[in-house]
Design an enzyme around this catalytic site. Structure first.
Site, PDB file in Angstrom:
ATOM      1  N   GLY A  17     -33.262  10.258   8.671  1.00  0.00           N
ATOM      2  CA  GLY A  17     -34.057  11.233   9.393  1.00  0.00           C
ATOM      3  C   GLY A  17     -35.076  11.901   8.500  1.00  0.00           C
ATOM      4  N   ALA A  18     -35.082  13.239   8.511  1.00  0.00           N
ATOM      5  CA  ALA A  18     -36.054  13.994   7.724  1.00  0.00           C
ATOM      6  C   ALA A  18     -35.890  13.789   6.222  1.00  0.00           C
ATOM      7  CB  ALA A  18     -35.945  15.484   8.047  1.00  0.00           C
ATOM      8  N   GLY A  77     -35.529  10.846   4.770  1.00  0.00           N
ATOM      9  CA  GLY A  77     -36.134   9.596   4.344  1.00  0.00           C
ATOM     10  C   GLY A  77     -35.216   8.397   4.477  1.00  0.00           C
ATOM     11  N   GLY A 112     -36.836   5.387  19.630  1.00  0.00           N
ATOM     12  CA  GLY A 112     -37.404   4.163  19.083  1.00  0.00           C
ATOM     13  C   GLY A 112     -37.737   4.209  17.607  1.00  0.00           C
ATOM     14  N   ASP A 151     -35.529   1.805  15.623  1.00  0.00           N
ATOM     15  CA  ASP A 151     -35.888   0.422  15.957  1.00  0.00           C
ATOM     16  C   ASP A 151     -37.176   0.018  15.247  1.00  0.00           C
ATOM     17  OD1 ASP A 151     -33.734   0.691  17.778  1.00  0.00           O
ATOM     18  OD2 ASP A 151     -35.102   1.450  19.310  1.00  0.00           O
TER      19      ASP A 151
END
Length: 309
Positions: free
Chosen positions: A212-213, A215, A240, A243
């Site tokens: 996530g935030a 990295g 998404g 993905d």
């Protein structure tokens, strides 16, 4: 050619943060999004699935074709299209309620042959949970690996669809000897249990964690570990994004001529940094707009706007 195998479905996304807000239908499904992202990035891509002959199914195929994805191997059936009702939190994170009983992808059968020129096959999400199709995708995973193709697995856990968590975790571990690259989120990793080192010992050449935030991090069989930060962007939602990360990972491995087990094993730290940095940028672009809208190649070169992802 990169083949993506798995479900295509329709995400029903609220128009605004309100339980009774109108729902907007958008093409989705982890493997579908991955295939679209690969096509948009310019990688020769084929999609392998069973798609309904209803209106939603036609719209899904149209989206693939518009991204340049080969759909000649897609199976068709009269069963309905799977639906995923999305709920988006204040931070842009998404959760889902699925309507999948009796839907098309569950009747997927493994083909005798993959498209000519196939070098890699990607698997993941609901298609590896819902029987009888899950067993067909599993057989295809094992066969592709036995033939020397790079295989990427993105479990993309949807816990509400897993009838027996312990059985699924055991099944996941049984897949690892047939996986070249394991890509998963830290949330998936926590749910599955185990560590990157344990998974690497079972078979994969690399494990890529999306955080996530925070990295992305890659762990490699030789003991290497490398992290890159997320790319700054104003987050609309995260639908998404994972993905897109899987697609960008494959696209960039191909760009470094590393679309094989040997190529992944030989990738230098400098090249891994390039792969992960640009993968983070691709995922950030998807986060910057509603629904699963992965970037085109030209956008990946330009990069997204400002903010924090």
């Amino acid at each position: 050619m990169i083949v993506v195998a798995g479900e295509a479905l329709i995400d029903l996304v609220p128009e605004r943060p309100d339980a009774l807000a109108p729902l907007l239908p958008r093409p989705g499904g982890g493997p579908y999004n991955t295939a679209v992202a690969l096509g948009r990035l310019g990688s020769p891509t084929a999609f392998l699935s069973r798609v309904a002959t209803d209106g939603y199914g036609e719209a899904l195929l149209k989206g693939l074709r518009e991204a340049g994805v080969d759909v000649s191997s897609v199976q068709r059936g009269p069963e309905p299209t799977p639906l995923a009702l999305a709920s988006v939190g204040e931070d842009g994170s998404a959760s889902y309620t699925f309507y999948v009983d009796g839907t098309a992808d569950r009747l997927f059968t493994a083909p005798e042959a993959l498209p000519d020129g196939t070098r890699a096959v990607a698997f993941g999400t609901c298609s590896l949970v819902l029987e009888p199709g899950a067993s067909a995708y599993e057989a295809l995973l094992r066969r592709a690996h036995s033939r020397g193709l790079l295989t990427l697995l993105d479990p993309n856990i949807r816990a509400a669809l897993v009838p027996d968590a312990d059985a699924y975790r055991a099944r996941f571990r049984s897949w690892l000897p047939s996986v070249t690259v394991l890509k998963l989120s830290v949330e998936d990793a926590e749910w599955l249990g185990g560590t990157p080192r344990e998974w690497l010992a079972a078979g994969p050449r690399a494990v890529v964690l999306t955080r996530g935030a925070a990295g992305l991090t890659v762990h490699t069989r030789d003991g290497g570990e490398l992290s890159v930060p997320s790319h700054p962007v104003d987050v609309v939602d995260t639908i998404g994004a994972g993905d897109t990360a899987g697609a960008a990972l494959l696209h960039l491995l191909a760009a470094h001529d590393a679309l094989s087990a040997a190529g992944v094993a030989a990738l230098s730290g400098r090249r891994w940094r390039d792969v992960l940095t640009r993968t983070a940028r691709a995922a950030a672009i998807t986060c910057s707009r509603p629904g699963a809208q992965p970037p085109w190649a030209r956008e990946l070169d330009d990069g997204p706007g400002s903010g924090t992802a």
